[in-house]
Structures are given as structure tokens and as C-alpha cells.
Scaffold this motif. Structure first.
Motif, PDB file in Angstrom:
ATOM      1  N   PRO A   1       0.830  -1.220   0.000  1.00  0.00           N
ATOM      2  CA  PRO A   1       0.000   0.000   0.000  1.00  0.00           C
ATOM      3  C   PRO A   1       0.861   1.265   0.000  1.00  0.00           C
ATOM      4  O   PRO A   1       1.928   1.315   0.614  1.00  0.00           O
ATOM      5  CB  PRO A   1      -0.807  -0.123   1.295  1.00  0.00           C
ATOM      6  N   ASN A   2       0.354   2.279  -0.686  1.00  0.00           N
ATOM      7  CA  ASN A   2       1.054   3.560  -0.757  1.00  0.00           C
ATOM      8  C   ASN A   2       0.025   4.692  -0.732  1.00  0.00           C
ATOM      9  O   ASN A   2      -1.119   4.478  -0.348  1.00  0.00           O
ATOM     10  CB  ASN A   2       1.934   3.616  -2.016  1.00  0.00           C
ATOM     11  N   HIS A   3       0.405   5.882  -1.178  1.00  0.00           N
ATOM     12  CA  HIS A   3      -0.511   7.026  -1.088  1.00  0.00           C
ATOM     13  C   HIS A   3      -1.617   6.978  -2.139  1.00  0.00           C
ATOM     14  O   HIS A   3      -2.500   7.835  -2.134  1.00  0.00           O
ATOM     15  CB  HIS A   3       0.264   8.343  -1.208  1.00  0.00           C
ATOM     16  N   LYS A   4      -1.592   5.974  -3.024  1.00  0.00           N
ATOM     17  CA  LYS A   4      -2.679   5.795  -3.976  1.00  0.00           C
ATOM     18  C   LYS A   4      -3.698   4.762  -3.491  1.00  0.00           C
ATOM     19  O   LYS A   4      -4.763   4.609  -4.087  1.00  0.00           O
ATOM     20  CB  LYS A   4      -2.121   5.350  -5.325  1.00  0.00           C
ATOM     21  N   SER A   5      -3.364   4.069  -2.440  1.00  0.00           N
ATOM     22  CA  SER A   5      -4.204   2.971  -1.967  1.00  0.00           C
ATOM     23  C   SER A   5      -5.344   3.485  -1.098  1.00  0.00           C
ATOM     24  O   SER A   5      -5.280   4.570  -0.523  1.00  0.00           O
ATOM     25  CB  SER A   5      -3.366   1.976  -1.158  1.00  0.00           C
ATOM     26  N   LEU A   6      -6.381   2.665  -0.991  1.00  0.00           N
ATOM     27  CA  LEU A   6      -7.477   2.933  -0.067  1.00  0.00           C
ATOM     28  C   LEU A   6      -7.208   2.188   1.232  1.00  0.00           C
ATOM     29  O   LEU A   6      -6.996   0.984   1.243  1.00  0.00           O
ATOM     30  CB  LEU A   6      -8.814   2.469  -0.659  1.00  0.00           C
ATOM     31  N   TRP A   7      -7.201   2.957   2.326  1.00  0.00           N
ATOM     32  CA  TRP A   7      -6.946   2.397   3.639  1.00  0.00           C
ATOM     33  C   TRP A   7      -8.241   2.348   4.431  1.00  0.00           C
ATOM     34  O   TRP A   7      -9.181   3.093   4.169  1.00  0.00           O
ATOM     35  CB  TRP A   7      -5.922   3.254   4.399  1.00  0.00           C
ATOM     36  N   GLN A   8      -8.265   1.484   5.428  1.00  0.00           N
ATOM     37  CA  GLN A   8      -9.425   1.358   6.309  1.00  0.00           C
ATOM     38  C   GLN A   8      -9.111   2.037   7.639  1.00  0.00           C
ATOM     39  O   GLN A   8      -8.148   1.677   8.324  1.00  0.00           O
ATOM     40  CB  GLN A   8      -9.760  -0.123   6.544  1.00  0.00           C
ATOM     41  N   LEU A   9      -9.909   3.041   7.988  1.00  0.00           N
ATOM     42  CA  LEU A   9      -9.713   3.720   9.259  1.00  0.00           C
ATOM     43  C   LEU A   9     -10.120   2.795  10.407  1.00  0.00           C
ATOM     44  O   LEU A   9     -11.237   2.280  10.439  1.00  0.00           O
ATOM     45  CB  LEU A   9     -10.534   5.005   9.298  1.00  0.00           C
ATOM     46  N   LYS A  10      -9.230   2.574  11.351  1.00  0.00           N
ATOM     47  CA  LYS A  10      -9.505   1.686  12.471  1.00  0.00           C
ATOM     48  C   LYS A  10     -10.245   2.457  13.567  1.00  0.00           C
ATOM     49  O   LYS A  10     -10.001   3.643  13.781  1.00  0.00           O
ATOM     50  CB  LYS A  10      -8.199   1.114  13.024  1.00  0.00           C
ATOM     51  N   PRO A  11     -11.157   1.831  14.254  1.00  0.00           N
ATOM     52  CA  PRO A  11     -11.901   2.516  15.319  1.00  0.00           C
ATOM     53  C   PRO A  11     -10.983   2.891  16.476  1.00  0.00           C
ATOM     54  O   PRO A  11      -9.984   2.223  16.740  1.00  0.00           O
ATOM     55  CB  PRO A  11     -12.944   1.474  15.735  1.00  0.00           C
ATOM     56  N   GLY A  12     -11.336   3.989  17.140  1.00  0.00           N
ATOM     57  CA  GLY A  12     -10.539   4.441  18.278  1.00  0.00           C
ATOM     58  C   GLY A  12     -10.781   5.916  18.534  1.00  0.00           C
ATOM     59  O   GLY A  12     -11.437   6.605  17.746  1.00  0.00           O
ATOM     60  N   PRO A  13     -10.276   6.445  19.631  1.00  0.00           N
ATOM     61  CA  PRO A  13     -10.486   7.860  19.955  1.00  0.00           C
ATOM     62  C   PRO A  13      -9.806   8.758  18.930  1.00  0.00           C
ATOM     63  O   PRO A  13      -8.749   8.429  18.382  1.00  0.00           O
ATOM     64  CB  PRO A  13      -9.842   8.007  21.341  1.00  0.00           C
TER      65      PRO A  13
END
Length: 537
Positions: A132-144
Motif C-alpha cells: 500500500p502507498n498514497h494511492k491505496s485505499l486504507w481502512q480507518l480503524k476505530p478508536g479515539p
């Protein structure tokens, strides 16, 4: 050369320089709206120079352009209001809560942004097939996403699949610090040799300098290493492929510099790193660093905040050099150091400027006194000079000879009066750069209507006072024998008042105090010389 001619030459040269700088600033074209994230996403993933220079590989599931539906999270700390996008895991918005916007003091200053008018992003990723790099779609993980009272750190993480594993990208914010830790952690059987961290910015002027008159401060990438020291890479040179800086080192950092603020990637310790600057699509430029992945992890600190020199010195070697003093750094640096010492005692930048002016005046008192004595003597012998002009006005050579004889007889140095101007001009320009470049002056009040010493007086009171003091000084100076020169000398206070209308109020304050002290010193010396002449007569 005649004393007055030299003075006029110096004044006119300086006036032309400042007027030209002001004209350039006011005629600078306004930024135009343009594509931001889409153009940015088209950039190739950087590769280490040791590798074969092939285009970056977009992993499966990545997208070439940001979607309006991409998830974003807003992070709040005591110093930041940040926005992190699932598109690339980019830091797409960064407000500095302790600093106000220049054009609208009801808003926070925005450093990173991607609103279509201005692009400034923090990016990164892993280099290699299927990573993954800056073109990829990432999943935001739950948390504060908000720094709670009593909490010192806040972590926000994103996750993306990699070939035979996963990668977690984590931002760590710290209370009371403009440093943000950015880390990649690889799990599973995925392998990566290098990670990159970069800022992407357009070449538009910084918001903070939109009202600054005069020479524009530097905006663009800067690299510091022990080998090359502090090196700037202008956008123009990068576009032309002429950017020259150290590419590989075992120390150092890379930054994106603008007026008052800076973002810098700061790899820790001594280890392999590679710096790069490049032109992207449209008006975008990238500046970043490539570091090795060790033990499945790569981490670099990001400083994103004001150019506060005392704090920058403690963060990384040479980081304080991002403050742009122009070509008079050797004078401007000690001036600001002394100004800072005075501020620690006084607690107000306006009064500190006044105290600094007094100290500078005291430092040059002996030299100034000698110059004012010369000018006072010139004023006393002016009637004799006028008489010589009447007698030998048609014979230029004879007139000059008789004037030299008179100067010799009266023990006058005709160039002595130029010394105050010659001394003040470099100090004046250096202080101009200090007041223009240091963030400490930004929104710093003095008293009453002066609420920002780095901008012009909103009611033009200080420039008018400065003009009046210049007029008084002109009256105290000897009248030039040439009527045209005399008229020009009388016009100069008006010309300078017009220029000072748009100068930083802190600089005008310095010039007023300097003029008042000069008037007092010159008046006293002139009175003493005139009294002595009457006794001798």
C-alpha cells in the motif's frame, strides 16, 4: 564626490529597491483554483535510486483519483485540528489552533489543505509490488480521535491489505508538541525494503505572506545534511531539473518551507536515507525522504508548525535555518537573538523593539557623534559655501578647489555625514527581514491600535510620525548649496512616508525611535558647535 550627492545616491538606490519589491508583490497574480487531489494521485510512487527507475506500482484495489465518498476522520488535540483521509492515509488538512489566519482572525491558520484552491498534503507509503502507498485505499480503524484531558498522546491508525499480510499506518500526536510520529507496521508474510514520507504542495504563495509587502520570503523544499548543510530547492529549479542537493546521506531531514511555518520529515538517528524533490502534474511539487524498513517497521517524525527558532534548534540540527532572513542573515540572526533576550525581560515585542533601537544607537554613538559634528560644522560654513558659489559658479574646477581649501581650513570631512546612513541601511534591511520573517512577530501587539507588529499600521499613524521626524532631521542638516538638491532633500521625507505606509509597523516603530534619538543627538551637537563658533568669532 559631493557629500550631498552621495547621500542622495544612497537614498535613491534604497528607495528604488524597496519600491521595486513592493511593486512586484502588488502585481503578483492571484492564485487560481485548480485540481488538487486528482492531480496529486497521478504522481508515481517514488523508488530508491539504487532500484531500477520504473513507475510506481499501484496495488490491487487502489484508485488513481480520490472519491468524494472516501472516508475521513477529524482529529483534535491541544494544537491541531487534523483531517486524515482513507485515500492514501493522507494528512489532508491541518489547522494550528494556537495561530490565527491572516485574512480572517476568527479562524485558525491552515497549514495542510486540499480545498481546490490550495494543495498541501502529508503522504507516505511502502515501495514495492502489492504494497500500500498514497494511492491505496486504507481502512480507518476505530478508536479515539480527540486528545482527552490528562492524556499525553493520541494514536490514530489505518490498515490496508498487502500481499501475504497487512500494513498498519499510525499517526501519533503529542500534547504540547508540533511533532507527529508517522509509522508503518507490517504483519504477516508481507515484505518491504523501503518506505517513503513526502509532502506535496502547489507553488502558490503562502497565506501568511499575502499581506507582507516587499521581498517575498522563500517558499519551497529545503534539505539539511552534515555534508551539504542547509540547501534550498526552488520550485522553478525543480521544474527545470536544475535542483541540486544531497540525495543520499546517513543524517539530515527534508522540509517544505513557507512564510512563518514549516513541515519537515525528520528521520531519527544515523541511518541510510534518500532525499528527493520532483515536479508533479499541474502546479504540484513533492519533497520527501525514503528510509529502509527494519524489523517490519518504518517510522519518521513530522514537524508541522511555526518556525519558532529556539524550539526548532532542540528538535533537529539545523532546523532553525528554515527561518528566511534573506542575504543579511549574518546581521539579522544576532539582531533577533538580542531582540528575543529583551522580550524575555520586557514581555512585549513593541517595547522590545524600542529597547533594541536604543541599544543599537548606543553601540554606534561615538561614530554617529563624529558624523553629526561634521554635519554641524557643514551647517555653520554653509554661508561661506554659498559665497564661494557666487564667486566661482562659472568655474567648476576653481569652485571645487576653493571648497576643498575651506574644508581643510575648517577641519571638515565632507563625507563624514554619510556614515550614519551607511551604518543604518544594513541594520534597517536586516531588521526588516527579522520583522518580516519571524513568526514571533505575527499577531504580536504593541499598544492601542497596533495589534500586529508584522503588518502595516491600519491607520497610518506611525508612518506619518516617522515622516515628521524625517522632516525635522532635514531641517537640522546643512542646506545644500544647489537649489535643486535642496528641493530634493525636502521631498525625501514625503517619499519615505509614502513607502513606510505599507511597511510592518514594528519596522516603522524602530525608525521613529531611531529618528527621535538622532534628532536629540544632532540638535545637541549642532547647538554646541554653533555656540563654539560664536565664541571664536
Amino acid at each position: 564626490m559631493d557629500n550631498r550627492r552621495l547621500i542622495l545616491l544612497l537614498i535613491f538606490s534604497f528607495s528604488i529597491l524597496m519600491l521595486w519589491d513592493a511593486w512586484q508583490k502588488h502585481t503578483m497574480p492571484k492564485p487560481q483554483a485548480g485540481s488538487t487531489v486528482a492531480a496529486n494521485s497521478a504522481a508515481a510512487v517514488p523508488v530508491p535510486s539504487a532500484s531500477k527507475p520504473t513507475p510506481g506500482v499501484v496495488p490491487q484495489g487502489a484508485t488513481a483519483a480520490a472519491s468524494a465518498n472516501v472516508a475521513k476522520v477529524t482529529v483534535r488535540t491541544d494544537l491541531f485540528v487534523a483531517e486524515i483521509s482513507a485515500q492514501g492515509g493522507d494528512l489532508t488538512h491541518l489547522e494550528l489552533s494556537k495561530h490565527l489566519a491572516t485574512d480572517d482572525p476568527t479562524r485558525h491558520f491552515v497549514l495542510f489543505d486540499s480545498d481546490g484552491q490550495h494543495t498541501y498534503l502529508g503522504q507516505g507509503g511502502l515501495i514495492g509490488e502489492g504494497l500500500p502507498n498514497h494511492k491505496s485505499l486504507w481502512q480507518l480503524k476505530p478508536g479515539p480521535v480527540e486528545l482527552a484531558p490528562g492524556q499525553d498522546t493520541l494514536q490514530v491508525s489505518l490498515e490496508a491489505p498487502a500481499s501475504e499480510g497487512t500494513v498498519v499506518k499510525t499517526y501519533t500526536f503529542h500534547r504540547g508538541s508540533y511533532l507527529i510520529d508517522v509509522a508503518y507496521q507490517i504483519s504477516g508474510d508481507a515484505r518491504a525494503d523501503h518506505a517513503y514520507f513526502q509532502t506535496v504542495r502547489d507553488d502558490k504563495p503562502a497565506e501568511a505572506s499575502s499581506k507582507a509587502m516587499g521581498v517575498s520570503t522563500f517558499t519551497g523544499p529545503a534539505i539539511y545534511t552534515e555534508e551539504g548543510k542547509f540547501q534550498k530547492a526552488s520550485f522553478e529549479d525543480i521544474a527545470k531539473g536544475k535542483n541540486k542537493h544531497v540525495a543520499k546521506a546517513n543524517d539530515g531531514w527534508i522540509a517544505m518551507v513557507q512564510h512563518y511555518f514549516v513541515s519537515a520529515w525528520l528521520p531519527e538517528g544515523n541511518g541510510e536515507r534518500e532525499f528527493y524533490t520532483r515536479k508533479l502534474e499541474g502546479s504540484l511539487y513533492a519533497a520527501g525522504v525514503i528510509v529502509p524498513v527494519s524489523g517490519g517497521k518504518a517510522e519518521v517524525k513530522l514537524y508541522a508548525g511555526p518556525q519558532e527558532q529556539d524550539k526548532l534548534k532542540r528538535i533537529a540540527p539545523g532546523l532553525e535555518l528554515v527561518v528566511d532572513y534573506g542575504w543579511l542573515t549574518v546581521i539579522a540572526s544576532p539582531i533577533f537573538w538580542l531582540l528575543g533576550m529583551l522580550h524575555k525581560v520586557i514581555g512585549n515585542w513593541g517595547w522590545s523593539i524600542i529597547a533594541l533601537t536604543v541599544l543599537i544607537k548606543l553601540a554606534f554613538f561615538p561614530l554617529s557623534a563624529a558624523s553629526y559634528k561634521s554635519m554641524a560644522k557643514m551647517k555653520v560654513v554653509t554661508p561661506k559655501l554659498m559665497r564661494l558659489k557666487e564667486l566661482y559658479g562659472d568655474d567648476r574646477a576653481r569652485l571645487n578647489q576653493e571648497m576643498m581649501e575651506l574644508y581643510k581650513k575648517e577641519k571638515i570631512n565632507p563625507l563624514g555625514g554619510c556614515l550614519p546612513i551607511l551604518i543604518q541601511i544594513p541594520v534597517f534591511i536586516a531588521l526588516y527581514w527579522v520583522l518580516l520573517g519571524v513568526v514571533e512577530m505575527r499577531n504580536a501587539p504593541w499598544l492601542g491600535w497596533i495589534v500586529d507588529l508584522s503588518t502595516k499600521d491600519p491607520y497610518y499613524v506611525l508612518p506619518l510620525i516617522m515622516g515628521a521626524t524625517m522632516l525635522i532631521q532635514t531641517k537640522l542638516n546643512p542646506t545644500p548649496p544647489d537649489p535643486m538638491q535642496a528641493k530634493v532633500m525636502m521631498i525625501m521625507p514625503i517619499v519615505f512616508t509614502g513607502m513606510f505606509l505599507f511597511f510592518p509597523s514594528g519596522l516603522v516603530l524602530y525608525w521613529i525611535v531611531n529618528n527621535v534619538l538622532s534628532i536629540a543627538q544632532q540638535w545637541q551637537i549642532t547647538r554646541m558647535i554653533a555656540g563654539s563658533e560664536k565664541k571664536d568669532g
